[in-house]
Design a protein around this motif. Structure first.
Motif, PDB file in Angstrom:
ATOM      1  N   GLU A   1       0.830  -1.197   0.000  1.00  0.00           N
ATOM      2  CA  GLU A   1       0.000   0.000   0.000  1.00  0.00           C
ATOM      3  C   GLU A   1       0.870   1.255   0.000  1.00  0.00           C
TER       4      GLU A   1
ATOM      5  N   ARG B   1      -0.654  -4.772   3.054  1.00  0.00           N
ATOM      6  CA  ARG B   1      -1.957  -5.281   3.477  1.00  0.00           C
ATOM      7  C   ARG B   1      -2.000  -6.777   3.210  1.00  0.00           C
TER       8      ARG B   1
ATOM      9  N   GLU C   1      -4.209 -10.413   3.434  1.00  0.00           N
ATOM     10  CA  GLU C   1      -5.528 -11.019   3.516  1.00  0.00           C
ATOM     11  C   GLU C   1      -5.373 -12.438   4.064  1.00  0.00           C
TER      12      GLU C   1
ATOM     13  N   LEU D   1      -3.002  -4.898   8.435  1.00  0.00           N
ATOM     14  CA  LEU D   1      -1.913  -4.097   7.884  1.00  0.00           C
ATOM     15  C   LEU D   1      -0.624  -4.364   8.643  1.00  0.00           C
TER      16      LEU D   1
ATOM     17  N   LEU E   1      -3.308   4.674  10.594  1.00  0.00           N
ATOM     18  CA  LEU E   1      -3.676   3.579   9.697  1.00  0.00           C
ATOM     19  C   LEU E   1      -4.911   2.835  10.203  1.00  0.00           C
ATOM     20  N   TRP E   2      -4.971   2.641  11.493  1.00  0.00           N
ATOM     21  CA  TRP E   2      -6.124   1.972  12.098  1.00  0.00           C
ATOM     22  C   TRP E   2      -7.398   2.783  11.836  1.00  0.00           C
ATOM     23  N   SER E   3      -7.268   4.102  11.994  1.00  0.00           N
ATOM     24  CA  SER E   3      -8.414   4.979  11.774  1.00  0.00           C
ATOM     25  C   SER E   3      -8.794   5.051  10.295  1.00  0.00           C
ATOM     26  N   LYS E   4      -7.808   5.118   9.415  1.00  0.00           N
ATOM     27  CA  LYS E   4      -8.079   5.281   7.981  1.00  0.00           C
ATOM     28  C   LYS E   4      -8.647   4.009   7.359  1.00  0.00           C
ATOM     29  N   TYR E   5      -8.031   2.864   7.655  1.00  0.00           N
ATOM     30  CA  TYR E   5      -8.419   1.614   7.000  1.00  0.00           C
ATOM     31  C   TYR E   5      -9.399   0.775   7.820  1.00  0.00           C
ATOM     32  N   ARG E   6      -9.548   1.113   9.108  1.00  0.00           N
ATOM     33  CA  ARG E   6     -10.391   0.329  10.003  1.00  0.00           C
ATOM     34  C   ARG E   6      -9.968  -1.145  10.008  1.00  0.00           C
ATOM     35  N   LEU E   7      -8.663  -1.360  10.040  1.00  0.00           N
ATOM     36  CA  LEU E   7      -8.100  -2.707  10.044  1.00  0.00           C
ATOM     37  C   LEU E   7      -7.099  -2.843  11.184  1.00  0.00           C
TER      38      LEU E   7
ATOM     39  N   THR F   1      -3.748  -3.148  12.834  1.00  0.00           N
ATOM     40  CA  THR F   1      -2.479  -2.653  12.293  1.00  0.00           C
ATOM     41  C   THR F   1      -1.327  -3.088  13.193  1.00  0.00           C
TER      42      THR F   1
END
Length: 308
Positions: free
Chosen positions: A40, A59, A61, A69, A93-99, A101
Motif C-alpha cells: 500500500e 496489506r 488477507e 496491515l 492507519l487503524w483509523s483510515k483503514y479500520r483494520l 495494524t
C-alpha cells in the motif's frame, strides 16, 4: 537522508511480503497464512504541511482472521522521537483503514533492537492510554544461516540474515554461505539478492568481503557493481571500481595503466573498461576494443588519447 542500508532493511519485505510469514513463524508468532498481500501507499500525511511516510506498508488477507496491515520501519539507531511517530502511524492507519495494524521494526545492531523492544506508553503510569510495542527483528532473533544448503532452501531468509547480522561476528560465514547458494539461483533473482545484500552491508569490512566473494561469479559481480557506480554517478567511482577489480583479481597494474584509466572522462567508456576488468587477462587488455567514436579521445588531462 535515507541510507541504502535503511532501504535494504524494509525493501526486502516490500518486494517479498511472504518473507514476513516465514520469519514470524521462526520467531514464535502464530499468524494465519495469507491468501493475498498488497503493498500500500506508505504516505500518512494529513492536511497540515508535515510529511509523514512509513518505510513500507503491506496489506495481508487471511481466511481465518480477515485482512490486517503491517507497517515496516527500518531503524538504524535509538531515537527518542520515534515511538511517538510509530504511535501516530499505527493510530492513523487503524483509523483510515479500520483494520488491525501491526508494526515491525527491523534493526542491524543489538543496542537498537533492545531499545526498540521497550514498550512506550502515552498517559500517566496508573492511567495508560496507548502503548507502542512493536515486533522487533534484528541480530538477536533473526536466524544465522551459515550453511549453503540452508541458504539455498530460503535464499531471501539468508539475505535477511546477512543484512541484520552485518556487524556481527558470524557475518563472514553467512556471506560465504549466501554467495555459494547464489550459484544455484536464477540470475534475475540472484541479482536482486546481491543488491539487497550490498545495500544492507553499508561500507565496512563485510561489504569488502562481499565484493571479493562475488568475483567468483562475474555476472553477479558485474551487474551489482554497475548498479553501485550508476547510483554514485561519478567518474571517480568508476575509476576506483576498475582499479579495485584488477587488484582483487591479482592483476598487476602499472602506473601507465592507472593514469590511462584515470584520464578517461566518458562514463560509457568507463563502463566498457569496467566490464573488461572483470575478465581481462592483463591490465593492458581492459583497453581493447575501443568504440568507433574514439573513447580515448577526451582524457581529463585535455590532450588527445590513443586512438583505436
Amino acid at each position: 537522508m535515507v541510507s541504502s542500508a535503511h532501504e535494504a532493511l524494509h525493501r526486502i519485505f516490500r518486494d517479498h511480503p511472504d518473507l514476513f510469514y516465514r520469519l514470524s513463524s521462526r520467531l514464535g508468532y502464530d499468524l494465519p497464512p495469507p491468501t493475498k498481500a498488497t503493498v500500500e501507499c506508505p504516505d500518512v500525511t494529513e492536511t497540515a504541511a508535515i510529511e509523514r511516510r512509513i518505510d513500507t506498508l503491506i496489506r495481508f488477507e487471511t481466511e481465518s482472521q480477515g485482512p490486517f496491515l503491517l507497517a515496516v520501519e527500518a531503524q538504524g539507531k535509538p531515537d527518542p522521537a520515534k515511538p511517538s511517530s510509530w504511535a501516530y502511524y499505527v493510530s492513523y492507519l487503524w483509523s483510515k483503514y479500520r483494520l488491525p495494524t501491526h508494526l515491525m521494526v527491523v534493526c542491524q545492531d543489538r543496542r537498537t533492537a533492545a531499545w526498540a523492544q521497550r514498550p512506550v506508553t502515552s498517559g500517566l503510569p496508573f492511567l495508560p492510554t496507548l502503548t507502542v510495542r512493536p515486533m522487533v527483528v534484528g541480530p538477536h532473533n533473526t536466524p544465522v544461516i551459515a550453511d549453503p544448503r540452508q541458504a539455498r532452501e530460503d535464499i531471501l531468509m539468508a539475505t535477511l540474515s546477512a543484512i541484520t547480522h552485518a556487524a556481527e561476528p558470524d557475518i563472514d560465514d553467512i556471506l560465504k554461505a549466501l554467495s555459494r547458494a547464489l550459484r544455484d539461483v536464477p540470475e534475475d533473482q540472484g541479482s536482486q539478492v546481491v543488491e539487497y545484500t550490498a545495500q544492507g552491508l553499508r561500507h565496512g569490512r563485510a561489504k569488502q568481503l562481499w565484493k571479493e566473494l562475488l568475483m567468483a561469479d562475474t555476472s553477479f559481480y558485474r551487474s551489482w557493481l554497475f548498479e553501485e557506480v550508476r547510483d554514485e554517478g561519478r567518474a571517480e567511482t568508476f575509476v576506483a571500481s576498475i582499479l579495485l577489480v584488477l587488484e582483487q583479481r591479482g592483476v598487476k597494474v602499472s602506473e601507465e595503466v592507472r593514469k590511462r584509466v584515470e584520464d578517461i572522462d566518458d562514463p560509457e567508456v568507463l563502463r566498457m573498461v569496467l566490464a573488461r576488468a572483470v575478465t581481462a587477462p592483463t591490465a593492458e587488455a581492459i583497453f581493447d576494443g575501443a568504440t568507433p567514436a574514439g573513447p580515448w579521445a577526451q582524457p581529463r588531462g585535455g590532450g588527445a588519447g590513443p586512438q583505436p
